[in-house]
Motif scaffolding. Structure first.
Motif, PDB file in Angstrom:
ATOM      1  N   THR A  32       0.837  -1.191   0.000  1.00  0.00           N
ATOM      2  CA  THR A  32       0.000   0.000   0.000  1.00  0.00           C
ATOM      3  C   THR A  32       0.875   1.245   0.000  1.00  0.00           C
ATOM      4  O   THR A  32       1.752   1.396   0.845  1.00  0.00           O
ATOM      5  CB  THR A  32      -0.916   0.022   1.230  1.00  0.00           C
ATOM      6  OG1 THR A  32      -1.717  -1.159   1.233  1.00  0.00           O
ATOM      7  CG2 THR A  32      -1.818   1.237   1.217  1.00  0.00           C
TER       8      THR A  32
ATOM      9  N   VAL B 149      -3.281   5.641   1.837  1.00  0.00           N
ATOM     10  CA  VAL B 149      -4.628   5.346   2.327  1.00  0.00           C
ATOM     11  C   VAL B 149      -5.321   6.671   2.592  1.00  0.00           C
ATOM     12  O   VAL B 149      -4.732   7.581   3.171  1.00  0.00           O
ATOM     13  CB  VAL B 149      -4.592   4.512   3.627  1.00  0.00           C
ATOM     14  CG1 VAL B 149      -5.992   4.329   4.188  1.00  0.00           C
ATOM     15  CG2 VAL B 149      -3.927   3.169   3.398  1.00  0.00           C
TER      16      VAL B 149
ATOM     17  N   GLU C 152      -7.466   2.637  -0.775  1.00  0.00           N
ATOM     18  CA  GLU C 152      -6.070   2.222  -0.696  1.00  0.00           C
ATOM     19  C   GLU C 152      -5.495   2.229  -2.102  1.00  0.00           C
ATOM     20  O   GLU C 152      -6.084   1.651  -3.018  1.00  0.00           O
ATOM     21  CB  GLU C 152      -5.935   0.817  -0.122  1.00  0.00           C
ATOM     22  CG  GLU C 152      -6.247   0.725   1.348  1.00  0.00           C
ATOM     23  CD  GLU C 152      -5.962  -0.651   1.893  1.00  0.00           C
ATOM     24  OE1 GLU C 152      -4.784  -1.025   2.023  1.00  0.00           O
ATOM     25  OE2 GLU C 152      -6.940  -1.355   2.182  1.00  0.00           O
TER      26      GLU C 152
ATOM     27  N   TYR D 269      -2.109   1.283  -4.308  1.00  0.00           N
ATOM     28  CA  TYR D 269      -0.942   0.410  -4.212  1.00  0.00           C
ATOM     29  C   TYR D 269       0.210   0.920  -5.074  1.00  0.00           C
ATOM     30  O   TYR D 269       0.007   1.725  -5.984  1.00  0.00           O
ATOM     31  CB  TYR D 269      -1.334  -1.013  -4.618  1.00  0.00           C
ATOM     32  CG  TYR D 269      -2.475  -1.549  -3.795  1.00  0.00           C
ATOM     33  CD1 TYR D 269      -2.276  -1.979  -2.487  1.00  0.00           C
ATOM     34  CD2 TYR D 269      -3.769  -1.590  -4.309  1.00  0.00           C
ATOM     35  CE1 TYR D 269      -3.333  -2.442  -1.715  1.00  0.00           C
ATOM     36  CE2 TYR D 269      -4.831  -2.063  -3.548  1.00  0.00           C
ATOM     37  CZ  TYR D 269      -4.602  -2.491  -2.255  1.00  0.00           C
ATOM     38  OH  TYR D 269      -5.651  -2.942  -1.496  1.00  0.00           O
TER      39      TYR D 269
END
Length: 80
Positions: free
Chosen positions: A3, A6, A25, A27
């Protein structure tokens, strides 16, 4: 998948009666996942696609909530 970022989003249209949250989230790969208040997961090929989806569903990113929008009795500012 790691990740990279967030962010939390609030469903503006549900206020003041309910607080509906979603978590975005993003990535390292550029893909993104949204988990809504019901625990349902939505996968997107990009951060922009996920943000567009959240915006269409009247979610606002917590960092972008403007206290002025909640003044004059329009909507109460949610507790943090």
């Amino acid at each position: 998948m790691c990740t990279a970022a967030v962010s939390w989003w609030l469903d503006y249209s549900a206020l003041p009666h309910r607080e509906l949250w979603a978590r975005l989230e993003v990535y390292d790969s550029g893909k993104a996942t949204v988990v809504d208040c019901d625990g349902k997961q939505y996968d997107f090929s990009s951060d922009d696609q996920a943000r567009d989806w959240l915006s269409e569903d009247e979610y606002l990113m917590l960092e972008n909530l403007d206290a002025a929008e909640f003044m004059h009795g329009r909507k109460p500012l949610p507790p943090l």
